[in-house]
Scaffold this motif. Structure first.
Motif, PDB file in Angstrom:
ATOM      1  N   ALA A  11      15.900   8.634  14.403  1.00 18.36           N
ATOM      2  CA  ALA A  11      15.098   9.046  15.559  1.00 18.36           C
ATOM      3  C   ALA A  11      15.538   8.320  16.823  1.00 18.36           C
ATOM      4  O   ALA A  11      15.623   8.919  17.905  1.00 18.36           O
ATOM      5  N   LEU A  12      15.834   7.041  16.702  1.00 18.63           N
ATOM      6  CA  LEU A  12      16.297   6.279  17.867  1.00 18.63           C
ATOM      7  C   LEU A  12      17.653   6.765  18.348  1.00 18.63           C
ATOM      8  O   LEU A  12      17.906   6.866  19.549  1.00 18.63           O
ATOM      9  N   ARG A  13      18.518   7.083  17.400  1.00 15.29           N
ATOM     10  CA  ARG A  13      19.848   7.585  17.776  1.00 15.29           C
ATOM     11  C   ARG A  13      19.725   8.910  18.512  1.00 15.29           C
ATOM     12  O   ARG A  13      20.471   9.172  19.483  1.00 15.29           O
ATOM     13  N   ALA A  14      18.783   9.744  18.083  1.00 16.84           N
ATOM     14  CA  ALA A  14      18.565  11.017  18.771  1.00 16.84           C
ATOM     15  C   ALA A  14      18.052  10.787  20.186  1.00 16.84           C
ATOM     16  O   ALA A  14      18.475  11.458  21.137  1.00 16.84           O
ATOM     17  N   LEU A  15      17.144   9.818  20.358  1.00 16.28           N
ATOM     18  CA  LEU A  15      16.669   9.486  21.700  1.00 16.28           C
ATOM     19  C   LEU A  15      17.806   8.939  22.554  1.00 16.28           C
ATOM     20  O   LEU A  15      17.913   9.241  23.745  1.00 16.28           O
ATOM     21  N   GLY A  16      18.654   8.127  21.934  1.00 16.77           N
ATOM     22  CA  GLY A  16      19.774   7.545  22.669  1.00 16.77           C
ATOM     23  C   GLY A  16      20.778   8.568  23.149  1.00 16.77           C
ATOM     24  O   GLY A  16      21.511   8.311  24.108  1.00 16.77           O
ATOM     25  N   ALA A  17      20.810   9.715  22.499  1.00 17.31           N
ATOM     26  CA  ALA A  17      21.742  10.767  22.902  1.00 17.31           C
ATOM     27  C   ALA A  17      21.182  11.644  24.016  1.00 17.31           C
ATOM     28  O   ALA A  17      21.915  12.470  24.572  1.00 17.31           O
ATOM     29  N   MET A  18      19.918  11.479  24.340  1.00 20.61           N
ATOM     30  CA  MET A  18      19.290  12.319  25.358  1.00 20.61           C
ATOM     31  C   MET A  18      19.673  11.878  26.771  1.00 20.61           C
ATOM     32  O   MET A  18      19.953  10.701  27.000  1.00 20.61           O
ATOM     33  N   PRO A  19      19.652  12.804  27.739  1.00 19.54           N
ATOM     34  CA  PRO A  19      19.780  12.389  29.141  1.00 19.54           C
ATOM     35  C   PRO A  19      18.656  11.430  29.495  1.00 19.54           C
ATOM     36  O   PRO A  19      17.546  11.525  28.958  1.00 19.54           O
ATOM     37  N   ASP A  20      18.938  10.498  30.399  1.00 17.88           N
ATOM     38  CA  ASP A  20      17.972   9.445  30.685  1.00 17.88           C
ATOM     39  C   ASP A  20      16.632   9.994  31.173  1.00 17.88           C
ATOM     40  O   ASP A  20      15.572   9.457  30.822  1.00 17.88           O
ATOM     41  N   ASP A  21      16.655  11.067  31.939  1.00 17.03           N
ATOM     42  CA  ASP A  21      15.400  11.588  32.482  1.00 17.03           C
ATOM     43  C   ASP A  21      14.556  12.316  31.439  1.00 17.03           C
ATOM     44  O   ASP A  21      13.423  12.691  31.713  1.00 17.03           O
ATOM     45  N   GLN A  22      15.097  12.491  30.235  1.00 17.79           N
ATOM     46  CA  GLN A  22      14.341  13.098  29.148  1.00 17.79           C
ATOM     47  C   GLN A  22      13.922  12.081  28.083  1.00 17.79           C
ATOM     48  O   GLN A  22      13.262  12.428  27.114  1.00 17.79           O
TER      49      GLN A  22
END
Length: 275
Positions: A11-22
């Protein structure tokens, strides 16, 4: 690795792959903390974060910066009694969002994440500021902006107060524009994790230092300085192949020529240890 830890890392890796504003800053901070206690149910913590959002919405703050800032402080510091931990400031629990919620105590950056989370959920522009040694937040409205100090119950940090903080914390005498530069969400999370990492390193705990660097890289996989530091720490742990891999990744990401030359020399040195 326990299934819970693996799921949290995913889950953290998925968040880390997101654009910063998301990037959901509070969810990411919660998951980073949960890696230390993967058996704990996160649902009560998520409900609490949602409750903060609802309580701020109930303040009906309007469009101006002042009422918005007051609403955040009234809910987070007032109704929920969040405050800075002056008595045990260096306790790693103060940078662990789960423990911060449990204790209602924390470091400025951990408390600031609650303000950012609750404010952004209203559609407000709320950012962390890269203030030296003492994290601050900025709340914007149609009439301008105000800076808040989450460590001191959300008090307004006007320029004279910031000047005083700057002198006491860093010894600098002049307040500059870069002291109040807004931070990306990812950089706020790195600053949060760095508090734990730096204390682990100071205490000689290289394993915990490596763990926190790995955690930082889950949310910021392209953060070159963490790869460089991880390479050095892995070498100290005797994990030479991991040290080589981390250093090679740093060299791919870094644009710093001087640091790159140092890393190349280090890489040559540790590769010889495999022979």
């Amino acid at each position: 690795m326990a299934t819970g830890s693996a799921a949290i890392e995913t889950a953290l890796r998925a968040l880390g792959a997101m654009p910063d504003d998301q990037l959901d800053i509070a969810e990411a901070a919660l998951l980073m903390a949960a890696l230390d206690r993967p058996e704990i149910d996160l649902a009560p913590y998520r409900r609490h974060l949602s409750d903060l959002v609802g309580q701020v919405a109930g303040e009906d703050a309007g469009a101006e910066a002042g009422p918005r800032a007051l609403a955040l402080a009234a809910v987070i510091a007032g109704e929920n009694d969040y405050r800075g931990d002056n008595e045990s400031y260096d306790d790693p629990a103060n940078a662990d969002l789960m423990r911060v919620i449990d204790r209602r105590l924390g470091l400025p950056v951990a408390l600031g994440i609650l303000y950012i989370h609750a404010g952004r959920a209203q559609g407000w522009a709320v950012d962390g500021l890269d203030f030296p040694g003492h994290f601050l937040i900025r709340v914007q409205g149609e009439d301008g902006s105000l800076v808040l100090d989450p460590f001191h119950r959300g008090r307004i940090a006007d320029p004279p107060l910031m000047q005083d903080l700057l002198r006491r914390i860093s010894g600098e005498q002049e307040l500059r524009p870069d002291h109040v530069r807004p931070m990306r969400s990812r950089d706020v999370l790195l600053r949060l994790a760095n508090n734990i990492k730096a204390r682990a390193w100071k205490n000689g705990d290289v394993d915990r230092t490596a763990t926190m660097l790995e955690r930082m890289l889950l949310v910021a996989p392209d953060f070159a300085p963490a790869w460089r530091e991880l390479g050095l720490v892995e070498e100290k742990r005797g994990r030479i192949r991991q040290s080589i891999s981390a250093t090679e990744r740093f060299l791919v990401l870094s644009a710093d020529e001087g640091a790159g030359l140092e890393a190349q020399a280090f890489l040559h040195h540790i590769r010889r240890q495999l022979n």
